[in-house]
Design an enzyme around this catalytic site. Structure first.
Site, PDB file in Angstrom:
ATOM      1  N   ASN A 153     -60.400  -9.451 -34.354  1.00 41.60           N
ATOM      2  CA  ASN A 153     -60.075  -9.176 -35.756  1.00 41.60           C
ATOM      3  C   ASN A 153     -59.431  -7.805 -35.856  1.00 41.60           C
ATOM      4  OD1 ASN A 153     -60.212  -9.472 -38.661  1.00 41.60           O
ATOM      5  ND2 ASN A 153     -61.953  -8.065 -38.663  1.00 41.60           N
ATOM      6  N   ILE A 173     -65.609 -15.113 -44.768  1.00 44.42           N
ATOM      7  CA  ILE A 173     -66.721 -14.762 -43.885  1.00 44.42           C
ATOM      8  C   ILE A 173     -67.048 -15.988 -43.045  1.00 44.42           C
ATOM      9  CG2 ILE A 173     -69.168 -14.133 -43.808  1.00 44.42           C
ATOM     10  CD1 ILE A 173     -68.625 -12.443 -46.321  1.00 44.42           C
ATOM     11  N   LEU A 174     -67.085 -15.802 -41.730  1.00 44.72           N
ATOM     12  CA  LEU A 174     -67.299 -16.925 -40.812  1.00 44.72           C
ATOM     13  C   LEU A 174     -68.783 -17.081 -40.508  1.00 44.72           C
ATOM     14  CD1 LEU A 174     -64.308 -15.973 -38.528  1.00 44.72           C
ATOM     15  CD2 LEU A 174     -64.427 -17.996 -40.009  1.00 44.72           C
ATOM     16  N   GLY A 184     -49.488 -12.008 -43.996  1.00 40.26           N
ATOM     17  CA  GLY A 184     -49.242 -12.316 -42.583  1.00 40.26           C
ATOM     18  C   GLY A 184     -48.381 -11.309 -41.843  1.00 40.26           C
ATOM     19  N   SER A 185     -48.409 -10.036 -42.282  1.00 41.84           N
ATOM     20  CA  SER A 185     -47.551  -9.065 -41.582  1.00 41.84           C
ATOM     21  C   SER A 185     -48.080  -8.748 -40.184  1.00 41.84           C
ATOM     22  CB  SER A 185     -47.379  -7.782 -42.403  1.00 41.84           C
ATOM     23  OG  SER A 185     -48.572  -7.042 -42.460  1.00 41.84           O
ATOM     24  N   ASN A 186     -49.393  -8.802 -39.975  1.00 41.00           N
ATOM     25  CA  ASN A 186     -49.909  -8.603 -38.614  1.00 41.00           C
ATOM     26  C   ASN A 186     -49.536  -9.774 -37.705  1.00 41.00           C
ATOM     27  OD1 ASN A 186     -51.582  -6.069 -38.117  1.00 41.00           O
ATOM     28  ND2 ASN A 186     -52.271  -6.707 -40.155  1.00 41.00           N
ATOM     29  N   HIS A 246     -59.207  -4.653 -38.661  1.00 41.18           N
ATOM     30  CA  HIS A 246     -59.814  -4.194 -39.907  1.00 41.18           C
ATOM     31  C   HIS A 246     -59.158  -2.865 -40.303  1.00 41.18           C
ATOM     32  CE1 HIS A 246     -62.834  -3.885 -43.022  1.00 41.18           C
ATOM     33  NE2 HIS A 246     -62.987  -2.623 -42.681  1.00 41.18           N
ATOM     34  N   THR A 289     -68.234 -10.447 -33.920  1.00 43.26           N
ATOM     35  CA  THR A 289     -69.614 -10.903 -33.758  1.00 43.26           C
ATOM     36  C   THR A 289     -70.075 -11.434 -35.116  1.00 43.26           C
ATOM     37  OG1 THR A 289     -70.479  -8.724 -34.301  1.00 43.26           O
ATOM     38  CG2 THR A 289     -70.110  -9.193 -31.962  1.00 43.26           C
ATOM     39  N   GLU A 341     -51.453  -0.697 -37.729  1.00 36.57           N
ATOM     40  CA  GLU A 341     -51.983  -2.045 -37.418  1.00 36.57           C
ATOM     41  C   GLU A 341     -50.945  -2.831 -36.629  1.00 36.57           C
ATOM     42  OE1 GLU A 341     -53.922  -4.285 -40.559  1.00 36.57           O
ATOM     43  OE2 GLU A 341     -54.193  -2.478 -41.753  1.00 36.57           O
TER      44      GLU A 341
HETATM   45  C1  GAR Z   1     -54.494  -6.041 -43.158  1.00 40.27           C
HETATM   46  O1  GAR Z   1     -54.474  -4.720 -43.627  1.00 40.27           O
HETATM   47  C2  GAR Z   1     -55.761  -6.317 -42.400  1.00 40.27           C
HETATM   48  O2  GAR Z   1     -56.216  -5.211 -41.665  1.00 40.27           O
HETATM   49  C3  GAR Z   1     -56.710  -6.632 -43.523  1.00 40.27           C
HETATM   50  O3  GAR Z   1     -55.969  -7.416 -44.418  1.00 40.27           O
HETATM   51  C4  GAR Z   1     -54.596  -7.030 -44.313  1.00 40.27           C
HETATM   52  C5  GAR Z   1     -53.796  -8.273 -44.057  1.00 40.27           C
HETATM   53  O4  GAR Z   1     -52.425  -8.000 -44.083  1.00 40.27           O
HETATM   54  N1  GAR Z   1     -57.877  -7.323 -43.063  1.00 40.27           N
HETATM   55  C6  GAR Z   1     -59.082  -7.171 -43.583  1.00 40.27           C
HETATM   56  O5  GAR Z   1     -59.319  -6.459 -44.537  1.00 40.27           O
HETATM   57  C7  GAR Z   1     -60.184  -7.979 -42.897  1.00 40.27           C
HETATM   58  N2  GAR Z   1     -61.461  -7.421 -43.161  1.00 40.27           N
HETATM   59  P1  GAR Z   1     -51.397  -9.005 -43.443  1.00 40.27           P
HETATM   60  O6  GAR Z   1     -51.713 -10.391 -44.030  1.00 40.27           O
HETATM   61  O7  GAR Z   1     -50.053  -8.514 -43.899  1.00 40.27           O
HETATM   62  O8  GAR Z   1     -51.555  -8.961 -41.953  1.00 40.27           O
END
Ligand code: GAR
Length: 231
Positions: free
Chosen positions: A122, A107-108, A23-25, A124, A156, A189
């Site tokens: 999202n 996957i949704l 959950g850092s984002n 990525h 999408t 990110e």
């Molecule tokens: C992040 O690097 C994000 O971009 C990636 O998972 C990580 C989650 O980190 N997402 C994907 O790969 C989705 N396809 P976080 O939980 O610390 O935010």
């Protein structure tokens, strides 16, 4: 009569964040939303994993959380639609204007994506359309690319596809490991996701013919950056 300081500012866009782990984002968006002029507020966090570390982070900030455990549903295709229906019910309980996928690793279904069309984003960890799917940093290293990065996009029905809102590029350095490269990308990110959410909240994003226009944002190039550098 003025509202108490702790009451939510309803002029700000209500955002629900979906996580599966660290959950850092989500934290980066929460940190940005501490600024009084940030135009969005996180009203709820939903995880498909009860042990997601980000749940405790959100709760420590007083953000309501909900868990929709994918393991409570049949494995494989049979479980996807009922899981997504329960997920939508949890999301809708917060009445969000924007749904933010932040490391949400399920996957949704097209049904879920259509329900939130135009208000589901999202992040990525690659410069899409390169390296959709998993293990993006390892694959970037394996391919020998010199520039890597991350992408915020509208979701999408096609996995890791959809109109691109914002990207950040980083160099791939000699001697990089998956750990060093992913840390360099993750720092970006954390910069771009709060910015993209703010643009959405300010109603600055328009999708025209599959491309995102950002009102009031310069479209001219700042400068090229070369990786590796040198003459
Ligand atoms: C992040 O690097 C994000 O971009 C990636 O998972 C990580 C989650 O980190 N997402 C994907 O790969 C989705 N396809 P976080 O939980 O610390 O935010």
């Amino acid at each position: 009569m003025s509202a108490p300081a702790s009451s939510p500012d309803r002029s700000k866009l209500a955002v629900v964040v979906l996580i599966s782990g660290r959950g850092s984002n989500m934290e980066a968006i929460l940190a940005a939303s501490d600024a009084p002029d940030y135009p969005a507020r996180v009203v709820g966090v939903v995880s498909n994993r009860p042990d997601a570390a980000g749940l405790a982070t959100a709760q420590a900030r007083g953000i309501p959380v909900r868990v929709v455990n994918h393991k409570d549903f049949p494995a494989g295709e049979a479980g996807r639609a009922p899981f997504d229906a329960a997920l939508a019910e949890a999301v809708d309980s917060f009445s969000p204007g924007l749904v933010v996928l932040a490391g949400f690793m399920r996957i949704l279904t097209p049904g879920f994506v259509t329900r939130y069309e135009g208000r589901l984003v999202n992040i990525h960890p690659s410069l899409l359309p390169s390296f959709p799917g998993l293990h993006t940093h390892r694959r970037a290293l394996d391919e020998g690319v010199r520039v890597h990065g991350c992408t915020v996009h509208f979701v999408t029905a096609q996995l890791d596809h959809g109109p691109i809102i914002l990207q950040a590029a980083v160099p791939v350095l000699d001697g990089d490991s998956e750990a060093t490269l992913s840390a360099r990308v993750l720092a970006e990110e954390h910069r771009i996701y709060p910015r993209a959410v703010a643009w959405f909240a300010q109603d600055r994003l328009r999708v025209e013919a599959g491309r995102v226009r950002v009102a009031g944002s310069p479209t001219t190039a700042v400068a090229a950056f070369h990786s590796p550098g040198g003459a």
